[in-house]
Write a protein that holds these residues in place. Structure first.
Motif, PDB file in Angstrom:
ATOM      1  N   LEU A 244      -3.199   2.353   6.072  1.00 46.04           N
ATOM      2  CA  LEU A 244      -2.024   2.109   6.905  1.00 46.04           C
ATOM      3  C   LEU A 244      -2.387   1.165   8.054  1.00 46.04           C
ATOM      4  O   LEU A 244      -3.013   1.576   9.032  1.00 46.04           O
ATOM      5  CB  LEU A 244      -1.515   3.434   7.471  1.00 46.04           C
ATOM      6  N   TYR A 245      -2.067  -0.117   8.004  1.00 48.70           N
ATOM      7  CA  TYR A 245      -1.264  -0.730   6.947  1.00 48.70           C
ATOM      8  C   TYR A 245      -2.110  -1.745   6.196  1.00 48.70           C
ATOM      9  O   TYR A 245      -3.305  -1.920   6.521  1.00 48.70           O
ATOM     10  CB  TYR A 245      -0.009  -1.398   7.521  1.00 48.70           C
ATOM     11  N   ASP A 295       2.510   1.326   3.310  1.00 49.88           N
ATOM     12  CA  ASP A 295       1.504   0.417   3.881  1.00 49.88           C
ATOM     13  C   ASP A 295       1.960  -1.040   3.781  1.00 49.88           C
ATOM     14  O   ASP A 295       1.828  -1.820   4.737  1.00 49.88           O
ATOM     15  CB  ASP A 295       0.172   0.569   3.144  1.00 49.88           C
TER      16      ASP A 295
END
Length: 374
Positions: A244-245, A295
């Motif tokens: 993430l991300y 993400d």
């Protein structure tokens, strides 16, 4: 100074006027003593009289102008004022600011590898924490070679942007914009990775063993990750936790945005080709099950919004002084003012040779251009 004063100070012109008094003609007497009759003299023609009046008025006007000019030359003191017309450079290069932005990006890229190494130690084991449910994974099965396509597309886009940037005339301004955005996006990524550690998105992922308190081993992992550019193709990225991300989505999206923004609008085929590379690269991240869908979505929104906000403020100069500019409330507004303070106009898309050509080549080029003009 009045014109009359100037005339008084000037030398009085000496005008000689010959006045001839014409007495009335005396009547001549004839031999017998009576006055001789004579015909009256014809009056001078009116055209000749008007011509003399015109010549006289022209003479007076020329004399007045000559007298005024002589008086001004004598009595007026001329002060020569040298006005230096400095051409204001509305697009200064300021390479030192570009260097500061490069160091900012480099620091955040290195700091990202440090955070990845730290987060890797906190990733839960696959047997304990299975992958989170993802709608995209429910409908699309994993393709093993898909992530290789993503990284190849990313390398192509970054290479195209690098070549294009080298040929830009205002590469210093564009370069510091690019470095600032890369540094900021990866700094955000460090924050999101550290505060929330997600489990691996698939059982297929192989993560390197944890080192726990082995500081030397962690340093070697950081150096290995840096040397390979954080790519799986190079075999340098064997750690988990940087979900993430998505950093790949950031580079694919950012490269395309800069390519399109700083290339001519008529190169639509070039824009579409880069768009296809970018979109397909992002889709293949999900097809490879290397990142969760969230993400990729967060990476896309973070990249596009920072790019559009920055360029809105850079290209709309009225916003910089406007009290109602809500974009100025961003935390990086001071950094923006530092980087863009002396950029007074929109950066045009102009290309030039990155290296100065030798004089012989320049002369031949001018000869060819001259021949074409003829």
């Amino acid at each position: 100074m009045a014109a009359s004063d100037l005339l008084q100070d000037d030398e009085q012109p000496h005008v000689e006027v010959n006045v001839t008094e014409t007495n009335p003609p005396v009547p001549q007497r004839a031999a017998n003593g009576s006055p001789a009759s004579h015909s009256p003299m014809p009056p001078p023609p009116s055209d000749a009289h008007d011509g003399k009046n015109k010549l006289s008025s022209l003479f007076k006007e020329n004399h007045l102008i000559h007298s005024l000019s002589n008086g001004l030359r004598r009595h007026c003191e001329y002060t020569k004022i040298t006005v230096t017309q400095e051409r204001v450079n509305r697009l200064p290069k300021e390479w030192w600011k570009t260097g500061v932005a490069f160091l900012y990006a480099l620091f955040n890229l290195i700091f990202t590898t440090v955070v990845i190494t730290i987060v890797h130690e906190r990733v839960p084991d696959k047997s304990v924490s299975p992958p989170l449910p993802d709608k995209f994974f429910d409908y699309v099965d994993r393709v093993p070679w898909a992530f290789t396509v993503t990284e190849v597309n990313g390398l192509i886009l970054v290479g195209l942007w690098l070549v294009q940037w080298l040929f830009l005339k205002h590469k210093a301004i564009v370069g510091r914009r690019c470095f600032f955005m890369i540094g900021t996006l990866y700094m955000y990524r460090c924050v999101t990775m550290y505060i929330t550690t997600l489990p691996v998105p698939g059982k297929h992922m192989v993560c390197a063993p944890k080192l726990y308190n082995d500081s030397t081993g962690k340093i070697w992992r950081i150096l290995r990750l840096l040397s390979g550019g954080g790519l799986s193709l190079t075999g340098s990225h064997m750690m988990c936790g940087d979900f993430l991300y998505s950093g790949h989505t950031v580079m694919l999206t950012l490269s395309y945005l800069f390519i399109k923004e700083y290339s001519p609008r008529w190169m639509w085929w070039y824009h579409w080709s880069c768009w296809v590379l970018s979109v397909s690269g992002v889709l293949f991240i999900l097809i490879a099950h290397e990142h969760y869908s969230v993400d990729v979505i967060i990476a896309y929104f973070a990249t596009t919004r920072i790019f559009w906000w920055y360029h809105t403020m850079a290209n709309t100069h009225v916003l910089r002084q406007s009290p109602n500019n809500f974009l100025s409330r961003t935390w990086w507004n001071r950094i923006f003012n530092f980087l863009e303070k002396n950029v007074q106009t929109t950066v045009p898309v102009v290309f030039e040779w990155p290296v100065t050509l030798p004089s012989c080549c320049r002369q031949r080029y001018r000869m060819v251009e001259g021949g074409r003009d003829e």
